[in-house]
Design a protein around this motif. Structure first.
Motif, PDB file in Angstrom:
ATOM      1  N   LYS A 271      60.921  22.019  -3.350  1.00  0.00           N
ATOM      2  CA  LYS A 271      61.399  22.205  -1.990  1.00  0.00           C
ATOM      3  C   LYS A 271      61.286  20.883  -1.226  1.00  0.00           C
ATOM      4  O   LYS A 271      60.248  20.215  -1.288  1.00  0.00           O
ATOM      5  CB  LYS A 271      60.582  23.274  -1.270  1.00  0.00           C
ATOM      6  CG  LYS A 271      60.641  24.658  -1.920  1.00  0.00           C
ATOM      7  CD  LYS A 271      59.741  25.633  -1.175  1.00  0.00           C
ATOM      8  CE  LYS A 271      59.662  26.976  -1.893  1.00  0.00           C
ATOM      9  NZ  LYS A 271      60.938  27.705  -1.842  1.00  0.00           N
ATOM     10  N   PRO A 272      62.316  20.473  -0.489  1.00  0.00           N
ATOM     11  CA  PRO A 272      62.201  19.270   0.327  1.00  0.00           C
ATOM     12  C   PRO A 272      61.047  19.386   1.317  1.00  0.00           C
ATOM     13  O   PRO A 272      60.780  20.457   1.859  1.00  0.00           O
ATOM     14  CB  PRO A 272      63.553  19.206   1.045  1.00  0.00           C
ATOM     15  CG  PRO A 272      64.495  19.953   0.150  1.00  0.00           C
ATOM     16  CD  PRO A 272      63.665  21.062  -0.435  1.00  0.00           C
ATOM     17  N   ALA A 273      60.376  18.267   1.543  1.00  0.00           N
ATOM     18  CA  ALA A 273      59.262  18.225   2.487  1.00  0.00           C
ATOM     19  C   ALA A 273      59.739  17.684   3.826  1.00  0.00           C
ATOM     20  O   ALA A 273      60.880  17.257   3.983  1.00  0.00           O
ATOM     21  CB  ALA A 273      58.139  17.353   1.928  1.00  0.00           C
ATOM     22  N   ALA A 274      58.841  17.711   4.816  1.00  0.00           N
ATOM     23  CA  ALA A 274      59.126  17.162   6.141  1.00  0.00           C
ATOM     24  C   ALA A 274      58.014  16.200   6.510  1.00  0.00           C
ATOM     25  O   ALA A 274      56.845  16.430   6.182  1.00  0.00           O
ATOM     26  CB  ALA A 274      59.233  18.282   7.177  1.00  0.00           C
ATOM     27  N   LEU A 275      58.369  15.136   7.194  1.00  0.00           N
ATOM     28  CA  LEU A 275      57.392  14.149   7.646  1.00  0.00           C
ATOM     29  C   LEU A 275      57.582  13.901   9.127  1.00  0.00           C
ATOM     30  O   LEU A 275      58.683  13.536   9.569  1.00  0.00           O
ATOM     31  CB  LEU A 275      57.556  12.835   6.871  1.00  0.00           C
ATOM     32  CG  LEU A 275      56.805  11.608   7.435  1.00  0.00           C
ATOM     33  CD1 LEU A 275      55.307  11.849   7.422  1.00  0.00           C
ATOM     34  CD2 LEU A 275      57.171  10.354   6.642  1.00  0.00           C
TER      35      LEU A 275
END
Length: 257
Positions: free
Chosen positions: A97-101
């Protein structure tokens, strides 16, 4: 002001807890709203006893220290971005799953803004799916951990286990497996990792930590939400997030007051 005039002990409304522990996080998610202190005129204040005045001031101090977060346009935009990422991350467990920063200067309210989103997501998930899993375990849709200086791989895994109230004995691999079991059994969908910049260290250590974060994104079927300062410039997450197709946002989130 009748309560203020009592002779018994006054405990006030201080809420001492750590959101990096499940019990504290639940307090933040479900803690009741505070009652705004009564506004008194100068004449009314002058008429209070010393004890009643102390109680009144104590209530005001707690109230003003805990105002917010305020729904500024920046905060609402950040929440909308995070919501889009989390809600689109419905891939099966065999897909990363793509992460968020959330990366910005200190003192802008990043942690407060992201935790506010985490609390909202927690409540929405419980409203949709209930507070227990099909197996009868407590549902914990969102967890929050904060890293300390010079965090190593074992320390990262231990922080996750500590949040769930699991034992922190064993090596890094043992703790990682324990954490994965908790994520799966408690149906966690998002994991907030604060102060990710504390992973910075020697170049070789940064590479190992990036690889570890890539491992987490592979084995945890959750959206990882990283919060930190100067993360992109330090290159802490470059290798780990590049392969995970991370989405990054520099945000000036709303301050607490």
């Amino acid at each position: 002001m009748s309560a203020a005039g009592g002779s018994g002990p006054f405990e006030g409304d201080d809420r001492q807890y750590s959101p990096t522990r499940l019990a504290g996080w639940l307090q933040e998610v479900y803690g009741p709203d505070r009652n705004r202190p009564e506004q008194l005129s100068r004449a009314q204040l002058a008429g209070l006893s010393l004890r009643a005045l102390s109680v009144h001031n104590d209530r005001r101090e707690v109230w003003h220290a805990n105002i917010g977060p305020i729904d500024t346009p920046q905060l609402l935009a950040l929440h909308a971005d995070l919501r889009e990422i989390v809600e689109s991350n419905r891939q099966d467990g065999n897909k990363t799953k793509p992460a968020a920063l959330v990366d910005a200067h200190p003192g802008l309210g990043k942690s407060t803004a992201v935790r506010a989103y985490g609390c909202d997501l927690f409540r929405r998930q419980v409203s949709l799916r209930g507070d227990t899993t099909a197996a009868g375990a407590r549902g914990v849709p969102v967890i929050y951990i904060a890293l300390s200086g010079n965090t190593q791989i074992r320390g990262l895994n231990a922080a996750i286990c500590r949040f769930y109230g699991l034992p922190v004995k064993g090596d890094a691999d043992t703790l990682a497996e324990r954490a994965v079991d908790a994520v799966l059994s408690m149906k966690t969908v998002a994991m907030i990792i604060d102060d990710i910049h504390f992973l910075a260290g020697s170049k070789s250590n940064s590479v190992r930590m990036a690889n570890q974060l890539k491992y987490l994104s592979n084995v945890f079927p959750v959206t990882l939400i990283y919060v930190g300062v100067g993360v992109q410039e330090r290159g802490i997450l470059h290798e780990g997030l590049r392969r995970g197709r991370a989405r990054s946002r520099s945000s000036g989130a709303a301050p607490r007051r």
